[in-house]
Design a protein around this motif. Structure first.
Motif, PDB file in Angstrom:
ATOM      1  N   HIS A 253       0.815  -1.220   0.000  1.00 48.40           N
ATOM      2  CA  HIS A 253       0.000   0.000   0.000  1.00 48.40           C
ATOM      3  C   HIS A 253       0.849   1.269   0.000  1.00 48.40           C
ATOM      4  O   HIS A 253       0.450   2.282  -0.556  1.00 48.40           O
ATOM      5  CB  HIS A 253      -0.947  -0.017   1.203  1.00 48.40           C
ATOM      6  CG  HIS A 253      -1.810   1.208   1.303  1.00 48.40           C
ATOM      7  ND1 HIS A 253      -2.805   1.490   0.394  1.00 48.40           N
ATOM      8  CD2 HIS A 253      -1.825   2.235   2.196  1.00 48.40           C
ATOM      9  CE1 HIS A 253      -3.390   2.638   0.720  1.00 48.40           C
ATOM     10  NE2 HIS A 253      -2.820   3.111   1.810  1.00 48.40           N
TER      11      HIS A 253
ATOM     12  N   PHE B  12      -6.668   3.267  -1.469  1.00 52.25           N
ATOM     13  CA  PHE B  12      -6.191   4.113  -2.571  1.00 52.25           C
ATOM     14  C   PHE B  12      -4.995   3.549  -3.333  1.00 52.25           C
ATOM     15  O   PHE B  12      -4.544   4.147  -4.292  1.00 52.25           O
ATOM     16  CB  PHE B  12      -5.888   5.521  -2.062  1.00 52.25           C
ATOM     17  CG  PHE B  12      -7.151   6.316  -1.848  1.00 52.25           C
ATOM     18  CD1 PHE B  12      -7.753   6.950  -2.925  1.00 52.25           C
ATOM     19  CD2 PHE B  12      -7.766   6.377  -0.617  1.00 52.25           C
ATOM     20  CE1 PHE B  12      -8.939   7.652  -2.761  1.00 52.25           C
ATOM     21  CE2 PHE B  12      -8.948   7.079  -0.443  1.00 52.25           C
ATOM     22  CZ  PHE B  12      -9.535   7.714  -1.518  1.00 52.25           C
TER      23      PHE B  12
ATOM     24  N   GLN C 127     -16.141  -0.120   8.715  1.00 48.25           N
ATOM     25  CA  GLN C 127     -15.228   0.622   9.590  1.00 48.25           C
ATOM     26  C   GLN C 127     -16.010   1.384  10.665  1.00 48.25           C
ATOM     27  O   GLN C 127     -15.587   1.441  11.826  1.00 48.25           O
ATOM     28  CB  GLN C 127     -14.391   1.595   8.752  1.00 48.25           C
ATOM     29  CG  GLN C 127     -13.317   2.300   9.552  1.00 48.25           C
ATOM     30  CD  GLN C 127     -12.673   3.455   8.815  1.00 48.25           C
ATOM     31  OE1 GLN C 127     -13.288   4.075   7.943  1.00 48.25           O
ATOM     32  NE2 GLN C 127     -11.433   3.754   9.150  1.00 48.25           N
TER      33      GLN C 127
ATOM     34  N   ILE D 165     -15.473  10.365  -0.227  1.00 49.89           N
ATOM     35  CA  ILE D 165     -14.889   9.534  -1.293  1.00 49.89           C
ATOM     36  C   ILE D 165     -15.987   9.009  -2.214  1.00 49.89           C
ATOM     37  O   ILE D 165     -15.863   9.066  -3.447  1.00 49.89           O
ATOM     38  CB  ILE D 165     -14.087   8.355  -0.692  1.00 49.89           C
ATOM     39  CG1 ILE D 165     -12.892   8.867   0.128  1.00 49.89           C
ATOM     40  CG2 ILE D 165     -13.602   7.407  -1.796  1.00 49.89           C
ATOM     41  CD1 ILE D 165     -12.290   7.833   1.077  1.00 49.89           C
TER      42      ILE D 165
ATOM     43  N   GLU E 197     -13.509   1.018  -1.286  1.00 47.87           N
ATOM     44  CA  GLU E 197     -14.130   1.939  -0.320  1.00 47.87           C
ATOM     45  C   GLU E 197     -15.526   1.443   0.069  1.00 47.87           C
ATOM     46  O   GLU E 197     -15.906   1.487   1.235  1.00 47.87           O
ATOM     47  CB  GLU E 197     -14.194   3.355  -0.898  1.00 47.87           C
ATOM     48  CG  GLU E 197     -14.748   4.395   0.057  1.00 47.87           C
ATOM     49  CD  GLU E 197     -13.997   4.473   1.380  1.00 47.87           C
ATOM     50  OE1 GLU E 197     -12.765   4.403   1.377  1.00 47.87           O
ATOM     51  OE2 GLU E 197     -14.661   4.591   2.439  1.00 47.87           O
TER      52      GLU E 197
ATOM     53  N   HIS F   6      -7.039   3.486  10.702  1.00 45.46           N
ATOM     54  CA  HIS F   6      -8.148   2.895   9.917  1.00 45.46           C
ATOM     55  C   HIS F   6      -8.878   1.787  10.681  1.00 45.46           C
ATOM     56  O   HIS F   6     -10.048   1.906  10.979  1.00 45.46           O
ATOM     57  CB  HIS F   6      -7.682   2.401   8.533  1.00 45.46           C
ATOM     58  CG  HIS F   6      -6.847   3.406   7.790  1.00 45.46           C
ATOM     59  ND1 HIS F   6      -7.323   4.637   7.434  1.00 45.46           N
ATOM     60  CD2 HIS F   6      -5.547   3.367   7.375  1.00 45.46           C
ATOM     61  CE1 HIS F   6      -6.362   5.322   6.813  1.00 45.46           C
ATOM     62  NE2 HIS F   6      -5.276   4.577   6.771  1.00 45.46           N
TER      63      HIS F   6
ATOM     64  N   ASP G 183     -10.541   6.897  10.746  1.00 47.03           N
ATOM     65  CA  ASP G 183     -10.975   7.977   9.835  1.00 47.03           C
ATOM     66  C   ASP G 183     -12.376   7.703   9.303  1.00 47.03           C
ATOM     67  O   ASP G 183     -12.562   7.377   8.143  1.00 47.03           O
ATOM     68  CB  ASP G 183      -9.971   8.117   8.688  1.00 47.03           C
ATOM     69  CG  ASP G 183      -9.708   6.807   7.956  1.00 47.03           C
ATOM     70  OD1 ASP G 183      -9.835   5.729   8.573  1.00 47.03           O
ATOM     71  OD2 ASP G 183      -9.387   6.844   6.747  1.00 47.03           O
TER      72      ASP G 183
ATOM     73  N   GLY H 205      -4.610  -1.271   1.142  1.00 48.71           N
ATOM     74  CA  GLY H 205      -5.449  -0.111   1.403  1.00 48.71           C
ATOM     75  C   GLY H 205      -6.384   0.191   0.263  1.00 48.71           C
ATOM     76  O   GLY H 205      -6.363  -0.484  -0.775  1.00 48.71           O
TER      77      GLY H 205
ATOM     78  N   VAL I 209      -7.271  12.978   1.826  1.00 45.15           N
ATOM     79  CA  VAL I 209      -8.155  12.047   1.120  1.00 45.15           C
ATOM     80  C   VAL I 209      -9.492  12.774   0.879  1.00 45.15           C
ATOM     81  O   VAL I 209     -10.215  12.495  -0.057  1.00 45.15           O
ATOM     82  CB  VAL I 209      -8.310  10.776   1.990  1.00 45.15           C
ATOM     83  CG1 VAL I 209      -9.633  10.102   1.787  1.00 45.15           C
ATOM     84  CG2 VAL I 209      -7.155   9.831   1.756  1.00 45.15           C
TER      85      VAL I 209
ATOM     86  N   ASN J 149     -14.385  10.153   6.081  1.00 37.80           N
ATOM     87  CA  ASN J 149     -14.058  10.344   4.660  1.00 37.80           C
ATOM     88  C   ASN J 149     -14.813   9.467   3.661  1.00 37.80           C
ATOM     89  O   ASN J 149     -14.890   9.794   2.479  1.00 37.80           O
ATOM     90  CB  ASN J 149     -12.538  10.266   4.445  1.00 37.80           C
ATOM     91  CG  ASN J 149     -11.954   8.943   4.881  1.00 37.80           C
ATOM     92  OD1 ASN J 149     -12.616   7.920   4.803  1.00 37.80           O
ATOM     93  ND2 ASN J 149     -10.716   8.963   5.343  1.00 37.80           N
ATOM     94  N   ASP J 150     -15.409   8.372   4.131  1.00 34.12           N
ATOM     95  CA  ASP J 150     -16.206   7.518   3.235  1.00 34.12           C
ATOM     96  C   ASP J 150     -17.283   8.338   2.509  1.00 34.12           C
ATOM     97  O   ASP J 150     -17.501   8.156   1.300  1.00 34.12           O
ATOM     98  CB  ASP J 150     -16.862   6.398   4.061  1.00 34.12           C
ATOM     99  CG  ASP J 150     -17.773   5.507   3.238  1.00 34.12           C
ATOM    100  OD1 ASP J 150     -17.274   4.820   2.331  1.00 34.12           O
ATOM    101  OD2 ASP J 150     -18.996   5.506   3.497  1.00 34.12           O
TER     102      ASP J 150
ATOM    103  N   VAL K 264     -15.244  -1.102   2.663  1.00 31.30           N
ATOM    104  CA  VAL K 264     -14.666  -0.694   3.945  1.00 31.30           C
ATOM    105  C   VAL K 264     -15.559   0.267   4.744  1.00 31.30           C
ATOM    106  O   VAL K 264     -15.693   0.135   5.965  1.00 31.30           O
ATOM    107  CB  VAL K 264     -13.289  -0.008   3.686  1.00 31.30           C
ATOM    108  CG1 VAL K 264     -12.826   0.791   4.888  1.00 31.30           C
ATOM    109  CG2 VAL K 264     -12.247  -1.051   3.307  1.00 31.30           C
ATOM    110  N   GLY K 265     -16.171   1.238   4.052  1.00 29.63           N
ATOM    111  CA  GLY K 265     -16.812   2.390   4.707  1.00 29.63           C
ATOM    112  C   GLY K 265     -17.716   2.056   5.884  1.00 29.63           C
ATOM    113  O   GLY K 265     -17.436   2.452   7.024  1.00 29.63           O
TER     114      GLY K 265
HETATM  115  N1  ARG Z   1      -5.597   6.033   3.124  1.00 31.61           N
HETATM  116  C1  ARG Z   1      -6.621   5.073   3.335  1.00 31.61           C
HETATM  117  C2  ARG Z   1      -6.471   3.918   2.360  1.00 31.61           C
HETATM  118  O1  ARG Z   1      -6.149   4.176   1.224  1.00 31.61           O
HETATM  119  C3  ARG Z   1      -7.963   5.721   3.187  1.00 31.61           C
HETATM  120  C4  ARG Z   1      -9.128   4.903   3.551  1.00 31.61           C
HETATM  121  C5  ARG Z   1     -10.346   5.739   3.435  1.00 31.61           C
HETATM  122  N2  ARG Z   1     -11.573   5.041   3.670  1.00 31.61           N
HETATM  123  C6  ARG Z   1     -12.081   4.838   4.842  1.00 31.61           C
HETATM  124  N3  ARG Z   1     -13.265   4.287   4.898  1.00 31.61           N
HETATM  125  N4  ARG Z   1     -11.524   5.191   5.922  1.00 31.61           N
HETATM  126  O2  ARG Z   1      -6.665   2.806   2.717  1.00 31.61           O
END
Ligand code: ARG
Length: 427
Positions: free
Chosen positions: A164, A212, A318, A294, A311, A265, A287, A210, A340, A290-291, A314-315
């Protein structure tokens, strides 16, 4: 010998500078420790450090003190974000970003630092940037050349080849070596030493894939236990704290076992990982805002579909993990991954933390007194004697309405006004 002589000359020539005393007042103050609001606070600071905190009328204003009145607002300590990337711009994502040279990212960092402090974030941990740009920003901010928060720089994030923290966007014939890449226990040790020599004050590494990065699985672990152990041992030996990027459960557990200070995360942590974190005293820095950004803006910003798909995976998970971890009693510090999503919007995460189970005061603590603890610092995070006079003001009681923090009216850093009570920014 020469240096000694030069120092003697400098010392002899230096005129004694009179200490500067400031007296900061406002209508109300939130004590983040007790959670209580008091009326008519007065804070005295000498040379940027708080020397006394009391009530107007009862606590004397020292003769000659410069007055800073923050009006009919509520003051609280300057906010701390444990996870930012000041040299990133979310509107330039994916392949678009590859059009810009490193000097561009350093330059925009100047603007992002300004936005960050004007949003009330007076301390940030910058957990990954190229070209040691975070060191340059930190030094320029400390000299007062540019406005910005106190920076705890990680310089490059350390990661495994192809992981990553590597750059995998380009086909093999265009691949370039990233200075943060290291493999094997000895390799990661050497990398920690090198970054420390270059000025890193925290070590950041990637323990899993990750969102990104291209070609990584969010769930997959990316360093062996032996590599993580060596990395953390070396960093701790040098007196540096360690932040591990980890979404997947195995990577999270390996990082906790290795003794990292914060896990970033933490998306797929299970109950056992939470117990391990509690036992080890490991902080989670999640974090969870940010979902929204994004998924709404990512496609337009150039984020590839591969990342958007990750994403979506994960969103929500998380946020559920955040709720469970907080309930389980894991220590939580405020980290947003700004960069981000747009810098300056850091405070949007407070409402998410409340929506997912925290009280407003606990969310505020995560970004003040608790974040300072996670950083291992006793000079920020509270309006208390001995700490820097980093003070922000909001128009009401943020323990009732945490969204007030999105509209910070005034910012003082080290006793110097960055944004005054009329919302006017200095310089
Ligand atoms: N820098 C992190 C990655 O690329 C951002 C993850 C953002 N998404 C989230 N749901 N937190 O894995």
């Amino acid at each position: 010998m020469r240096t000694v002589m030069m120092m003697a000359v400098l010392l002899a020539g230096a005129a004694p500078v009179a200490a500067e005393t400031v007296a900061i007042s406002a209508a109300r103050m939130l004590d983040v420790d007790s959670g209580r609001i008091s009326e008519r606070p007065l804070v005295i600071a000498v040379d940027g450090r708080i020397t006394a905190v009391g009530v107007q009328g009862a606590l004397a204003v020292p003769a000659g003190a410069r007055r800073i009145d923050l009006g009919n607002h509520t003051i609280l300590p300057g906010l701390i974000d444990m996870h930012v990337h000041l040299t990133s711009d979310p509107t330039l994502s994916g392949m678009q970003a590859l059009r810009y040279p490193n000097s561009f990212w350093t330059a925009i960092g100047v603007g992002m630092a300004k936005r960050t402090i004007e949003a009330g974030f007076t301390t940030v941990r910058n957990v990954g940037s190229a070209e040691f740009a975070d060191i340059g920003l930190k030094l320029a901010i400390e000299r007062g050349t540019i406005p910005g928060p106190r920076i705890v720089p990680a310089t490059y994030s350390i990661g495994a080849t192809g992981g990553h923290c590597d750059s995998n966007e380009l086909p093999a014939n265009y691949i370039f070596d990233r200075p943060g890449i290291a493999d094997g226990p000895e390799g990661v040790r050497q990398k920690v030493r090198e970054l420390h020599r270059r000025g890193a004050e925290v070590i950041k590494y990637c323990a899993t894939g990750g969102v990104f990065s291209i070609g990584t699985s969010v769930g997959a672990q990316q360093y062996s236990q032996a590599e993580m152990n060596a990395l953390v041992e070396e960093a701790h030996m040098l007196g540096l704290k360690v932040a591990a990027h980890a979404h997947g459960n195995d990577g999270i557990k390996a990082a906790i076992r290795a003794g990292v200070d914060t896990v970033e995360h933490v998306s797929f942590a299970d109950a056992e990982a939470m117990e391990m974190a509690k036992k080890a005293g490991t902080w989670f820095s999640m974090d969870i805002y940010n979902d929204d950004y994004i998924l709404a803006e990512g496609a337009a910003n150039g984020v590839p579909e591969e990342s958007l798909a990750k994403e979506r995976e994960v969103g929500l998970k998380q946020r559920q993990t955040f709720q469970a971890a907080w309930k389980a009693g894991v220590k939580m510090a405020f980290g947003t991954d700004a960069g981000v999503y747009p810098h300056g919007d850091n405070a949007r995460q407070f409402a998410k933390m409340v929506e997912w189970g925290m009280t407003p005061i606990d969310a505020i603590r995560a970004a003040t007194i608790r974040a300072a603890e996670a950083l291992g610092r006793s000079d920020v995070g509270q309006i208390a004697p001995g700490r820097h006079a980093d003070i922000i003001a909001v128009a009401g009681d943020p323990t009732r309405d945490v969204t007030l923090l999105r509209d910070v009216k005034a910012v003082v850093k080290g006793g110097v006004v960055v944004k005054d009570a009329m919302g006017k920014v200095g310089r």
